[in-house]
Scaffold this active site. Structure first.
Site, mmCIF file in Angstrom:
data_model
loop_
_atom_site.group_PDB
_atom_site.id
_atom_site.type_symbol
_atom_site.label_atom_id
_atom_site.label_comp_id
_atom_site.label_asym_id
_atom_site.label_seq_id
_atom_site.Cartn_x
_atom_site.Cartn_y
_atom_site.Cartn_z
ATOM 1 N N ASP A 32 9.634 6.525 14.041
ATOM 2 C CA ASP A 32 8.946 5.369 13.474
ATOM 3 C C ASP A 32 7.829 4.924 14.427
ATOM 4 O O ASP A 32 8.085 4.651 15.599
ATOM 5 C CB ASP A 32 9.957 4.235 13.282
ATOM 6 C CG ASP A 32 9.411 3.070 12.469
ATOM 7 O OD1 ASP A 32 8.201 2.789 12.546
ATOM 8 O OD2 ASP A 32 10.202 2.427 11.771
ATOM 9 N N GLY A 53 10.690 9.430 10.015
ATOM 10 C CA GLY A 53 9.847 8.318 10.387
ATOM 11 C C GLY A 53 10.301 6.983 9.832
ATOM 12 O O GLY A 53 11.496 6.734 9.645
ATOM 13 N N HIS A 54 9.319 6.132 9.549
ATOM 14 C CA HIS A 54 9.559 4.749 9.126
ATOM 15 C C HIS A 54 10.320 4.689 7.808
ATOM 16 O O HIS A 54 11.353 4.028 7.704
ATOM 17 C CB HIS A 54 8.201 4.060 9.010
ATOM 18 C CG HIS A 54 8.251 2.592 8.741
ATOM 19 N ND1 HIS A 54 8.849 1.684 9.590
ATOM 20 C CD2 HIS A 54 7.754 1.854 7.711
ATOM 21 C CE1 HIS A 54 8.718 0.459 9.109
ATOM 22 N NE2 HIS A 54 8.067 0.540 7.961
ATOM 23 N N PHE A 55 9.805 5.382 6.793
ATOM 24 C CA PHE A 55 10.455 5.383 5.477
ATOM 25 C C PHE A 55 11.505 6.489 5.435
ATOM 26 O O PHE A 55 11.363 7.494 4.739
ATOM 27 C CB PHE A 55 9.409 5.559 4.372
ATOM 28 C CG PHE A 55 8.663 4.294 4.039
ATOM 29 C CD1 PHE A 55 9.172 3.396 3.126
ATOM 30 C CD2 PHE A 55 7.451 4.003 4.649
ATOM 31 C CE1 PHE A 55 8.493 2.226 2.819
ATOM 32 C CE2 PHE A 55 6.763 2.836 4.352
ATOM 33 C CZ PHE A 55 7.290 1.949 3.434
ATOM 34 N N ALA A 56 12.587 6.273 6.163
ATOM 35 C CA ALA A 56 13.601 7.310 6.341
ATOM 36 C C ALA A 56 14.265 7.737 5.041
ATOM 37 O O ALA A 56 14.705 8.882 4.904
ATOM 38 C CB ALA A 56 14.662 6.823 7.331
#
Length: 288
Positions: A238, A264-267
């Site tokens: 992330d 990343g962020h939107f796992a």
């Protein structure tokens, strides 16, 4: 079938709040709170994996998704206000005790609920939902500059966070393979961001995020005092919320578990199945 999703709306103090719901009406409840710049649709792959065992409810925050986006003259776009609306939302849909899944903006929203109503919180799943200074990356520097000086120039500088290219980058950065990330999510988010007035709403919230950081000690006190069952399951790549933020939960809460995923962020875009399995195991181990 219990995993069939229903799409509903409810009036919360005159404000139309849209939400997704699936699962048995008498099952333990999971409240899913989304982040920026998304909406409840980010849970589209997760909900079917949980709805056989849980009543899963995912509202769109005011100003996001299919929920109403009143003008800034009619509605103060602050995290305190978002939390107040979601608090009232839980009352309107009859939630008295529930587990929280919080992501990004959903974290300071949900942690406010937890600190205010600890008796209602059965467990917390934090997926890249931060509550510690060390969890904030250098990517927050332009936003911090706006916190320090609310100048028109600093506000304008935040518009790069609202571009279609940035949304795509948020979804794909750190993913093990960008081809695993469906374009449906980020294209829908960009549609919502392009609505008239949505940009100013989002700039207001970026500016108000400072209040979340100021409340970190309050959230941490809640974790220490009430030690809720807490699973921090994060995409380790992330660019905004660092893995050290996930590990920090263990400092205040002996009931915290941490799992880091290679994404990343939107796992959920790449690891919905793994996250669902972790949630089911975690909640079952804690009798929920």
């Amino acid at each position: 079938m219990n995993n069939v999703v229903s799409y509903r709306s409810v009036q919360v103090d005159g404000l139309n709040i849209f939400y997704r719901e699936a699962g048995p009406a008498d099952a333990p409840v999971l409240l899913l709170l989304h982040g920026f710049p998304s909406a409840g649709h980010m849970f589209r792959d997760l909900i079917p994996h949980l709805a056989d065992r849980y009543r899963v409810i995912a509202p769109d925050l005011p100003g996001f998704g299919q929920s109403e986006m009143p003008s800034r003259a009619e509605f103060d776009y602050t995290f305190d206000h978002l939390a107040q609306v979601i608090d009232r939302f839980t009352e309107e849909v009859g939630l008295t005790r529930f587990g929280l899944y919080v992501f990004d903006y959903g974290a300071p929203t949900g942690f406010r609920l937890a600190a205010t109503h600890p008796e209602k919180i059965a467990a917390i799943i934090s997926q890249n939902g931060n509550a510690y200074d060390e969890g904030l990356s250098e990517g927050w520097a332009p936003i911090r500059a706006y916190w320090e000086e609310r100048s028109p120039a600093n506000r304008e500088g935040l518009r790069t966070f609202l571009t279609p290219e940035t949304t795509v980058w948020q979804y794909t950065h750190g993913a093990p393979d960008p081809e695993l990330v469906s374009p449906d999510g980020y294209n829908l988010d960009n549609f919502y961001l392009a609505r008239p007035g949505a940009d100013e709403v989002q700039l207001d919230l970026l500016g108000d995020y400072k209040t979340n950081v100021e409340l970190y000690p309050v959230f941490q006190h809640y974790f220490r005092t009430h030690t809720p069952a807490l699973l921090a399951i994060w995409g380790r790549n992330d660019p905004f919320f660092l893995p050290t933020g996930a590990e920090a939960f263990k400092r205040d809460n002996p009931n915290a578990e941490v799992r880091l995923l290679d994404t990343g962020h939107f796992a959920l875009e790449t690891h919905a199945v793994q996250i669902a399995e972790a949630i089911r195991e975690f909640l079952a181990n804690h009798g929920f």
